[in-house]
Design an enzyme around this catalytic site. Sequence first.
Site, short mmCIF file in Angstrom:
data_model
loop_
_atom_site.label_atom_id
_atom_site.label_comp_id
_atom_site.label_asym_id
_atom_site.label_seq_id
_atom_site.Cartn_x
_atom_site.Cartn_y
_atom_site.Cartn_z
N SER A 1 3.23 1.50 -3.87
CA SER A 1 5.06 0.47 -3.48
C SER A 1 5.58 -0.13 -4.65
O SER A 1 6.10 1.21 -5.24
CB SER A 1 4.44 -1.06 -3.18
OG SER A 1 5.82 -1.39 -2.35
N HIS B 1 1.61 -0.70 5.42
CA HIS B 1 2.16 -0.65 4.00
C HIS B 1 0.31 -1.57 3.28
O HIS B 1 0.42 -2.05 2.14
CB HIS B 1 3.19 -1.62 3.65
CG HIS B 1 3.93 -2.03 2.21
ND1 HIS B 1 4.05 0.19 2.17
CD2 HIS B 1 4.23 -2.50 1.88
CE1 HIS B 1 4.41 -0.78 1.05
NE2 HIS B 1 4.67 -1.23 0.27
N ASP C 1 4.41 2.86 8.24
CA ASP C 1 4.95 1.78 6.78
C ASP C 1 6.35 1.42 7.81
O ASP C 1 7.43 1.73 7.38
CB ASP C 1 4.63 2.30 5.81
CG ASP C 1 5.28 1.70 4.64
OD1 ASP C 1 6.01 0.18 5.10
OD2 ASP C 1 4.26 1.98 3.16
#
Length: 281
Positions: free
Chosen positions: A150, A259, A226
């Site tokens: 991320s 995620h 996600d």
Amino acid sequence: MTFETVSTNTAFGGVQGVYKHHSTATGTDMTFSVYVPPHAPGAKLPVIWYLSGLTCTHANVTDKGEFRRACSELGLIFVAPDTSPRGENVPDDPDAAYDFGLGAGFYVNALVEPFAEHYRMRGYIESELPALVAEHFPVDMQRQGIMGHSMGGHGALTISLRNPAKYKATSAFAPIVSPLNCPWGEKALGGYLGPDRETWAEYDSCALIEGGARLPDLLVDQGEADNFLADQLKTHLLVTACEAAGQKATIRMQPGYDHSYYFISTFMADHLAWHAERLKA
């Protein structure tokens, strides 16, 4: 440079340690973890730098990343730094939001006060921490790989693209591929660097690739489930940038994955094997 040992534990025949030191880059104490696999006396091992995402510390991947078995088998040292400076005098987001300030350093050297004094994670990751690790651990600094998740995926991509001779392998899980084009990036880069978007480009992987930066190869995994994909991560922008520039890249969309560290831990061994192949070539 000295550091304090916070803890050590034996795992898969190697040692998982957590360490603390005073950083001259950030002007604060910083904590990081290092896993050293079993190895012959005097051996120098390739090293993987893992950069974590928003709200994380060194502990998230250390506790949940499931990397130690693969690192033990592949002979890789695994280093996980924190994501921002911390301490009583370190400024935070004025609204205590999760996406700016503490836990959200975005791997930049800030230019705007009051953040410029301490938020210097770019210098910390690119220079200070590697020098400390090289001094105290059996790393071969000619065989470095970098990866992240991320915000940390953004960090891994941009740091590697700016330093192509330093890292022989680069990969990412669900990276923020273009902070110039997402709310997280607009807030972070604007807050740390100021309104001049030209200064933002060196922290945007798509802009760097479009500007001529290249990597030997790139591996990215992104979960199709996600919830940040459409608005924040925008993986398609990286696909387009790589295709237009002829940048070699394997960008895999993974059905059903979100995620979280359930996603990261599922593909961690794949990434480490991919890094090992390139670092040991």
